[in-house]
Write an enzyme that holds these catalytic residues in place. Structure first.
Site, PDB file in Angstrom:
ATOM      1  N   ASP A  81      49.610  35.234  26.531  1.00  0.00           N
ATOM      2  CA  ASP A  81      50.984  35.450  27.155  1.00  0.00           C
ATOM      3  C   ASP A  81      52.319  35.710  26.098  1.00  0.00           C
ATOM      4  OD1 ASP A  81      50.766  32.901  26.550  1.00  0.00           O
ATOM      5  OD2 ASP A  81      51.554  32.049  28.316  1.00  0.00           O
ATOM      6  N   ARG A  90      49.594  35.140  38.720  1.00  0.00           N
ATOM      7  CA  ARG A  90      50.502  36.064  38.996  1.00  0.00           C
ATOM      8  C   ARG A  90      49.648  37.421  39.082  1.00  0.00           C
ATOM      9  NH1 ARG A  90      56.554  36.372  39.195  1.00  0.00           N
ATOM     10  NH2 ARG A  90      56.236  34.022  39.446  1.00  0.00           N
ATOM     11  N   SER A 137      46.202  33.009  29.354  1.00  0.00           N
ATOM     12  CA  SER A 137      47.195  32.242  28.430  1.00  0.00           C
ATOM     13  C   SER A 137      46.567  30.882  28.132  1.00  0.00           C
ATOM     14  CB  SER A 137      48.349  31.962  29.442  1.00  0.00           C
ATOM     15  OG  SER A 137      48.970  32.922  30.263  1.00  0.00           O
TER      16      SER A 137
HETATM   17  C1  GLC Z   1      49.053  26.972  25.806  1.00  0.00           C
HETATM   18  C2  GLC Z   1      47.728  28.038  25.348  1.00  0.00           C
HETATM   19  C3  GLC Z   1      48.390  29.216  24.915  1.00  0.00           C
HETATM   20  C4  GLC Z   1      49.524  29.785  25.664  1.00  0.00           C
HETATM   21  C5  GLC Z   1      50.641  28.498  26.066  1.00  0.00           C
HETATM   22  C6  GLC Z   1      51.618  29.166  26.947  1.00  0.00           C
HETATM   23  O1  GLC Z   1      49.478  26.379  24.617  1.00  0.00           O
HETATM   24  O2  GLC Z   1      46.851  27.506  24.707  1.00  0.00           O
HETATM   25  O3  GLC Z   1      47.584  30.058  24.718  1.00  0.00           O
HETATM   26  O4  GLC Z   1      50.347  30.846  25.045  1.00  0.00           O
HETATM   27  O5  GLC Z   1      49.805  27.426  26.588  1.00  0.00           O
HETATM   28  O6  GLC Z   1      51.197  29.475  28.260  1.00  0.00           O
END
Ligand code: GLC
Length: 403
Positions: free
Chosen positions: A148, A34, A95
């Site tokens: 995130d 996004r 993320s």
């Molecule tokens: C996975 C990633 C992590 C992220 C999570 C949610 O676990 O390793 O960094 O926060 O997904 O998106």
């Protein structure tokens, strides 16, 4: 007015996209990211956003292609917003597990959630994005790289000062929380006020050392075998949106093979890995009618000739898989709440599973009261919180450095 453009590499599903399910895939469908344009004015946040699809080929190709693609999307977005040529500060929500080297530098530790783009592990993802932006002539200044969970915590804390935990239950799952510096043995950064920091727990990897083997089932093990990161992210694989549909399919398949479902007829479609998407599970659970029409329709698409009893069993499987996921998330949170020792607390949450699954939030409320009756915990859904939070962080950093 601070204007921040943000590439939010958060992998939650966009509702419209999910509606175009590709049913019989042999690997999970691609992912999304996004881009948000965030304007902050007098404490109010105004946002414009666009979702871009990332094809599986890009997720699993070269890092250069992946970052070029992100830069292309950023260029397109800037053009559409009439911001071509403008040099904008960027907060990058990335993320994935990273080693944070500074506010605008983070090295990828390992890919998760079906990504495997080459040449990115151990590299500074801000640098890779910035190089791609230069290649594509996109003027952007990467001010902050944040996970995130951190973005979600920041955006929720902006609205509620009692928010100390950020939680994601989407394609993946993870949480972060505020911790006192004295409690952080590995901390070698600045020790001045405020003596606290955000800990990104990367809890999806809980169990990778064998510690949850006694609660994993054969279905979890079969699922793990068909993932890119075998033996990794075991807690995440029992909880998050990328995996719940496949766990359900494993259970349905076993019962069908044992002639306990569909008269023992196992359709070719049902045998395809990932054919039962987590979206099906959410839709089945949304349908509270006695005849389970939604479940019936999905089984029909999977070419399973069902009876009313079959529908009841499949609905029970979906319910068990999501209830287990909600229990596991809450168990993780209960440990964090106890560790923090707060009597009242807000937990900021983002992610498609939490947002679209009809029972996830109520189940978490119930289990939280059971596990930590001494604390008053409020869950706060943050739409696009992970992206908004990164923008807030970037905006504050710009103001502090006067850039
Ligand atoms: C996975 C990633 C992590 C992220 C999570 C949610 O676990 O390793 O960094 O926060 O997904 O998106």
């Amino acid at each position: 007015m601070a204007q921040v453009i943000l590439s939010n590499f958060t992998l939650f599903a966009d509702e419209k996209e999910i509606q175009k399910w590709r049913l019989f895939c042999t690997r999970p469908r691609g992912s999304n990211f996004r881009v948000l344009l965030v304007k902050l004015r007098d404490g109010n946040v105004e946002m414009k956003s666009k979702v871009y699809k990332i094809a599986t080929e890009i997720m699993t190709g070269t890092g250069e292609n992946l970052f070029n693609y992100i830069a292309d999307c950023l260029a397109e977005f800037k053009k559409e917003q009439g911001l071509e040529g403008k040099d904008l500060p960027l907060g990058f929500t990335f993320s994935f597990p990273c080693r944070q080297n500074g506010l605008n530098s983070a090295s990828l530790v390992t890919w998760t959630k079906g990504f495997s783009a080459t040449g990115v592990v151990d590299q500074d993802v801000a640098k890779l994005l910035s190089e791609a932006c230069k290649r594509r002539n996109v003027n952007l200044d990467i001010i902050a790289v944040v996970n995130d969970t951190t973005g979600t915590l920041m955006s929720c804390a902006h609205a509620d000062s009692n928010c100390y935990v950020g939680l994601i239950i989407g394609t993946g799952t993870n949480a972060c929380y505020m911790e006192a510096l004295d409690e952080v043995e590995l901390w070698n950064g600045d020790k001045g006020e405020p003596k606290q920091t955000i800990i990104n727990m990367e809890w999806g990897a809980f169990g990778d050392d064998g510690s949850i083997e006694d609660i994993r089932t054969d279905f979890d093990r079969e699922l793990d075998k068909i993932t890119l990161n075998q033996g990794k992210q075991l807690y995440e694989k029992m909880i998050s949106g990328m995996y719940l549909g496949e766990i359900s399919r494993q259970a349905i398949l076993k019962l069908a093979k044992e002639k306990l479902l569909f008269n023992g007829v196992v359709s070719a479609e049902l045998q395809k890995p990932w054919a039962f998407e987590s979206k099906f599970l959410t839709d089945i659970e949304k349908d509270v009618s006695t005849d389970g029409l939604v479940c019936r329709e999905i089984l029909r698409q999977l070419n399973c000739r069902d009876t009313m009893e079959d529908v009841t069993v499949v609905r029970a499987i979906c319910s068990a898989v999501s209830t287990r996921a909600a229990k596991l998330v809450t168990a993780g949170l209960a440990a964090v709440i106890k560790k923090m020792g707060r009597k009242t607390l807000t937990i900021g949450v983002d992610g498609s599973l939490y947002k679209y699954h009809p029972r996830f939030h109520p189940l978490m409320d119930t289990f939280t009261r059971e596990l930590v009756p001494e604390a008053r915990v409020k869950y706060m859904l943050s739409e696009d919180g992970s992206g908004k939070g990164a923008a807030l962080i970037a905006a504050v950093a710009v103001r502090l450095t006067g850039k």
